[in-house]
Scaffold this motif. Structure first.
Motif, short mmCIF file in Angstrom:
data_model
loop_
_atom_site.label_atom_id
_atom_site.label_comp_id
_atom_site.label_asym_id
_atom_site.label_seq_id
_atom_site.Cartn_x
_atom_site.Cartn_y
_atom_site.Cartn_z
N LYS A 24 0.79 -1.22 0.00
CA LYS A 24 0.00 0.00 0.00
C LYS A 24 0.82 1.28 0.00
O LYS A 24 0.31 2.32 -0.34
CB LYS A 24 -0.95 0.01 1.19
CG LYS A 24 -2.05 -1.01 1.09
CD LYS A 24 -3.03 -0.83 2.20
CE LYS A 24 -4.14 -1.86 2.08
NZ LYS A 24 -5.10 -1.73 3.18
N LEU A 25 2.08 1.22 0.39
CA LEU A 25 2.84 2.45 0.56
C LEU A 25 4.11 2.49 -0.28
O LEU A 25 5.15 2.95 0.18
CB LEU A 25 3.16 2.66 2.04
CG LEU A 25 1.94 2.82 2.94
CD1 LEU A 25 2.36 2.86 4.39
CD2 LEU A 25 1.14 4.06 2.58
N LYS A 26 4.04 2.05 -1.51
CA LYS A 26 5.22 2.05 -2.38
C LYS A 26 5.76 3.46 -2.59
O LYS A 26 6.95 3.68 -2.68
CB LYS A 26 4.90 1.38 -3.71
CG LYS A 26 4.72 -0.11 -3.58
CD LYS A 26 4.65 -0.76 -4.94
CE LYS A 26 4.40 -2.23 -4.84
NZ LYS A 26 5.58 -2.99 -4.47
N LEU A 27 4.86 4.43 -2.67
CA LEU A 27 5.27 5.82 -2.85
C LEU A 27 6.12 6.29 -1.67
O LEU A 27 7.19 6.88 -1.88
CB LEU A 27 4.03 6.71 -2.98
CG LEU A 27 4.31 8.21 -2.98
CD1 LEU A 27 4.76 8.63 -4.36
CD2 LEU A 27 3.09 8.98 -2.54
N ALA A 32 11.34 7.66 0.77
CA ALA A 32 12.08 7.48 2.03
C ALA A 32 13.46 6.89 1.81
O ALA A 32 14.35 7.07 2.63
CB ALA A 32 11.27 6.59 2.97
N LYS A 33 13.67 6.19 0.70
CA LYS A 33 14.97 5.58 0.43
C LYS A 33 16.03 6.60 0.01
O LYS A 33 17.20 6.28 -0.05
CB LYS A 33 14.84 4.53 -0.68
CG LYS A 33 14.17 3.27 -0.21
CD LYS A 33 14.10 2.26 -1.32
CE LYS A 33 13.45 0.98 -0.85
NZ LYS A 33 13.29 0.00 -1.92
N PRO A 35 17.99 10.35 0.49
CA PRO A 35 18.25 11.38 1.51
C PRO A 35 17.39 12.62 1.26
O PRO A 35 17.42 13.21 0.18
CB PRO A 35 19.73 11.72 1.33
CG PRO A 35 20.32 10.57 0.58
CD PRO A 35 19.20 9.99 -0.25
N GLY A 36 16.58 12.97 2.24
CA GLY A 36 15.71 14.14 2.11
C GLY A 36 14.48 13.89 1.25
O GLY A 36 13.67 14.80 1.06
N GLY A 37 14.31 12.69 0.76
CA GLY A 37 13.21 12.39 -0.15
C GLY A 37 11.83 12.61 0.45
O GLY A 37 10.92 13.10 -0.23
N HIS A 38 11.68 12.27 1.72
CA HIS A 38 10.36 12.46 2.33
C HIS A 38 10.01 13.94 2.42
O HIS A 38 8.86 14.32 2.28
CB HIS A 38 10.26 11.76 3.69
CG HIS A 38 11.32 12.12 4.66
ND1 HIS A 38 12.60 11.63 4.57
CD2 HIS A 38 11.30 12.92 5.74
CE1 HIS A 38 13.33 12.12 5.57
NE2 HIS A 38 12.56 12.90 6.28
N TYR A 39 11.02 14.82 2.59
CA TYR A 39 10.75 16.26 2.58
C TYR A 39 10.30 16.73 1.20
O TYR A 39 9.42 17.59 1.08
CB TYR A 39 11.98 17.06 3.03
CG TYR A 39 12.35 16.83 4.47
CD1 TYR A 39 11.52 17.24 5.50
CD2 TYR A 39 13.54 16.19 4.79
CE1 TYR A 39 11.87 17.03 6.82
CE2 TYR A 39 13.89 15.98 6.11
CZ TYR A 39 13.05 16.39 7.12
OH TYR A 39 13.38 16.17 8.43
N VAL A 40 10.89 16.16 0.17
CA VAL A 40 10.49 16.49 -1.20
C VAL A 40 9.02 16.11 -1.39
O VAL A 40 8.21 16.92 -1.88
CB VAL A 40 11.38 15.77 -2.24
CG1 VAL A 40 10.87 16.00 -3.65
CG2 VAL A 40 12.83 16.22 -2.10
N SER A 69 21.00 17.41 -1.06
CA SER A 69 21.83 18.24 -1.95
C SER A 69 21.05 18.57 -3.23
O SER A 69 20.13 17.84 -3.60
CB SER A 69 23.11 17.50 -2.30
OG SER A 69 22.84 16.43 -3.19
N PRO A 70 21.42 19.65 -3.91
CA PRO A 70 20.75 19.99 -5.17
C PRO A 70 20.78 18.86 -6.20
O PRO A 70 19.78 18.62 -6.88
CB PRO A 70 21.52 21.23 -5.65
CG PRO A 70 22.03 21.85 -4.40
CD PRO A 70 22.36 20.69 -3.49
N SER A 71 21.90 18.15 -6.29
CA SER A 71 21.96 17.06 -7.27
C SER A 71 21.07 15.89 -6.86
O SER A 71 20.40 15.28 -7.71
CB SER A 71 23.41 16.58 -7.47
OG SER A 71 23.93 16.07 -6.27
N THR A 72 21.00 15.60 -5.57
CA THR A 72 20.10 14.54 -5.09
C THR A 72 18.65 14.94 -5.33
O THR A 72 17.84 14.13 -5.79
CB THR A 72 20.33 14.25 -3.59
OG1 THR A 72 21.68 13.83 -3.40
CG2 THR A 72 19.39 13.19 -3.07
#
Length: 133
Positions: A24-27, A32-33, A35-40, A69-72
Motif C-alpha cells: 500500500k505504501l510504495k510511494l 524514504a529511500k 536522503p531528504g526524499g520524504h521532505y520532497v 543536496s541539489p543534485s540529489t
C-alpha cells in the motif's frame, strides 16, 4: 516479543499490517529511500493541496542542502517523473520554470498514508491514562 504483545500491536495499529504487506505504501518507500526524499514528497503534496506551484527552485529554497543536496533533489525529481509519481507542467508565473504536480496514484498513496497516520496517532483515553501512571 511474545504473542500477546504482537496481538496487542496488530489489533491497535494499522501501520504494522501495511508494512508487512508492503503493497500500500510504495510511494512512501520510494521517497524514504533517498536522503531528504520524504521532505520532497511532503512539500510537493502540501503545496499542491494549497494550490501553490511547486518548482525545483521552491524545493531547493525550503529544503536545506545538508538534508538534500541539489543534485540529489534533481535525481529524486527525475526518478519520480520516470516512475509517474509526479508530472512536470509549465509554471504559470514563469514559463521557463516547471511545476511539479502529483499523479493521481501519488495523491491516493498520500491519502492512504495520512489516513494510517491519523488512525495510529489518535490517543484513546485508556491508553493515555495507562501511560501517564
Amino acid at each position: 516479543m511474545n504473542d500477546d504483545q504482537k496481538k496487542l500491536i496488530e489489533n491497535s495499529l494499522v501501520l504494522p499490517k501495511i508494512l508487512k504487506e508492503q503493497k500500500k505504501l510504495k510511494l512512501i518507500d520510494f521517497f524514504a529511500k533517498r536522503p531528504g526524499g520524504h521532505y520532497v514528497l511532503y512539500l510537493i503534496m502540501l503545496l499542491y493541496e494549497r494550490n501553490i506551484e511547486c518548482t525545483e527552485e521552491t524545493l531547493l529554497y525550503y529544503i536545506p542542502s545538508n538534508i538534500c543536496s541539489p543534485s540529489t533533489l534533481s535525481n529524486i525529481i527525475k526518478d519520480s517523473i520516470v516512475e509517474n509519481y509526479i508530472k512536470k507542467e509549465p509554471c504559470k508565473a514563469d514559463h521557463r520554470s516547471k511545476t511539479f504536480i502529483p499523479s493521481r496514484y501519488t495523491i491516493e498513496q498520500w491519502n492512504t498514508w495520512r489516513s494510517v497516520m491519523r488512525t495510529d496517532t489518535q490517543i484513546t483515553k485508556g491508553v493515555s491514562i495507562a501511560k501517564d501512571k
